[in-house]
Design a protein around this motif. Structure first.
Motif, PDB file in Angstrom:
ATOM      1  N   ARG A   1       1.135   5.244  -2.909  1.00 38.33           N
ATOM      2  CA  ARG A   1       0.979   6.246  -3.403  1.00 38.33           C
ATOM      3  C   ARG A   1       2.549   7.347  -3.743  1.00 38.33           C
ATOM      4  O   ARG A   1       3.288   6.879  -3.779  1.00 38.33           O
ATOM      5  CB  ARG A   1       1.255   6.234  -1.459  1.00 38.33           C
ATOM      6  CG  ARG A   1      -0.277   5.646  -0.601  1.00 38.33           C
ATOM      7  CD  ARG A   1       0.068   5.764   0.805  1.00 38.33           C
ATOM      8  NE  ARG A   1      -1.008   5.233   1.401  1.00 38.33           N
ATOM      9  CZ  ARG A   1      -0.939   5.048   2.566  1.00 38.33           C
ATOM     10  NH1 ARG A   1       0.136   4.956   2.997  1.00 38.33           N
ATOM     11  NH2 ARG A   1      -1.640   4.279   2.613  1.00 38.33           N
TER      12      ARG A   1
ATOM     13  N   GLN B   1       7.048   7.279   4.062  1.00 39.93           N
ATOM     14  CA  GLN B   1       5.607   7.293   4.881  1.00 39.93           C
ATOM     15  C   GLN B   1       6.191   6.337   5.945  1.00 39.93           C
ATOM     16  O   GLN B   1       5.185   6.487   6.793  1.00 39.93           O
ATOM     17  CB  GLN B   1       4.702   6.052   3.862  1.00 39.93           C
ATOM     18  CG  GLN B   1       4.779   6.883   2.258  1.00 39.93           C
ATOM     19  CD  GLN B   1       3.763   6.249   1.329  1.00 39.93           C
ATOM     20  OE1 GLN B   1       2.727   6.085   2.092  1.00 39.93           O
ATOM     21  NE2 GLN B   1       4.424   6.154   0.354  1.00 39.93           N
TER      22      GLN B   1
ATOM     23  N   THR C   1       0.883  -1.356   0.047  1.00 39.95           N
ATOM     24  CA  THR C   1       0.100  -0.008   0.106  1.00 39.95           C
ATOM     25  C   THR C   1       0.159   1.445  -0.026  1.00 39.95           C
ATOM     26  O   THR C   1       0.685   2.206  -0.303  1.00 39.95           O
ATOM     27  CB  THR C   1      -1.572   0.356   0.826  1.00 39.95           C
ATOM     28  OG1 THR C   1      -0.916  -0.088   2.327  1.00 39.95           O
ATOM     29  CG2 THR C   1      -1.876  -1.565   0.890  1.00 39.95           C
ATOM     30  N   LEU C   2       1.855   1.123   0.668  1.00 40.10           N
ATOM     31  CA  LEU C   2       2.805   2.202   0.638  1.00 40.10           C
ATOM     32  C   LEU C   2       3.841   2.695  -0.860  1.00 40.10           C
ATOM     33  O   LEU C   2       4.247   3.880  -0.371  1.00 40.10           O
ATOM     34  CB  LEU C   2       3.872   2.280   1.912  1.00 40.10           C
ATOM     35  CG  LEU C   2       3.268   2.401   3.011  1.00 40.10           C
ATOM     36  CD1 LEU C   2       4.855   1.604   3.770  1.00 40.10           C
ATOM     37  CD2 LEU C   2       2.763   2.682   3.524  1.00 40.10           C
TER      38      LEU C   2
END
Length: 254
Positions: free
Chosen positions: A88, A95, A84-85
């Protein structure tokens, strides 16, 4: 986001920050108990040990505030939530550092600053211009060096997947060691934290210069001023380790 979440419950934040302050203060309470039975430790008086302790705690507190969440990376690598990081449009390192940002860690910084401030007028130091400039250099460079150790420890978890305790043994363990005079440790250990993991540049070498204490390794005097250069080299090495670790990440599959 995490700061806003923390400040939504301000009483809880104050209590946890005070708890962090008190918990870290137990380390200095131990030093006070020792000095209730002795006058010197490794040739250092109580104010001189407090100088070491305050400098180390302040530098480590700054690094822990900014990079202390790196120990969560291993779990993200293991369960695949690092994906998910990666999606982005923000650097992954930023993050990970901001993941569950714990503002309560400011308690450690406050406690270190108070002890350091208490020691300054009590140490027997001739405050020349050089000595005055060494102090902020030592605190800031030490914070950067500790931050790079956090990053390298996080990069190692790309291969080990969950090695947070190994990382903590170097970061938290190293911070505890630097709170005491170098003369009480074996020379091989002092060499290790000087030339292998350069934690000695956090406070030992510059502090020995300020306090006028001898270097147990007999190193050249110019190394007492090398903390900024060492911090810069550590940043380069930590960035390379992070990029190498990130390239090895393969997620958990389907």
């Amino acid at each position: 986001m995490w700061v806003r979440s923390t400040m939504a419950y301000r009483t809880s934040f104050v209590l946890t920050a005070l708890g962090n302050f008190a918990a870290t203060g137990l380390d200095f309470a131990t030093i006070l108990l020792m000095f209730s039975h002795i006058h010197r430790l490794g040739g250092f008086t109580l104010p001189e040990v407090a100088f070491l302790y305050g400098a180390c705690s302040t530098s480590f507190g700054l690094a822990d505030l900014v990079m202390g969440s790196m120990d969560r990376l291993g779990r993200r690598v293991r369960d695949g939530t690092l994906d998910t990081l990666l999606l982005r449009p923000v650097p992954v390192l930023a993050q990970v550092a901001a993941d569950r940002f714990a503002l309560r860690r400011i308690g450690r910084i406050t406690q270190g600053v108070l002890v350091f401030g208490w020691s300054l007028p009590r140490v027997d130091v001739h405050w020349t211009t050089v000595n005055v400039l060494i102090v902020p250099m030592m605190l800031l460079s030490g914070g950067v060096i500790f931050s790079t150790v956090f990053v390298v420890g996080g990069a190692f978890q790309f291969w080990a997947q969950d090695a947070s305790e190994v990382q903590n043994s170097v970061t938290y363990g190293g911070a505890t060691m630097l709170q005491y005079p170098p003369g009480i440790f074996a020379r091989d250990l002092v060499r290790g934290v000087t030339f292998v993991v350069p934690l000695a540049f956090v406070n030992w070498l510059p502090a020995l210069r300020v306090l006028g204490e001898p270097d147990p390794l007999g190193l050249p005097g110019w190394l007492d001023f090398a903390s900024p250069a060492v911090a810069a080299v550590c940043c380069v090495l930590a960035a390379a380790a992070w990029r190498a670790g990130l390239r090895t990440y393969r997620s958990t599959g389907s």
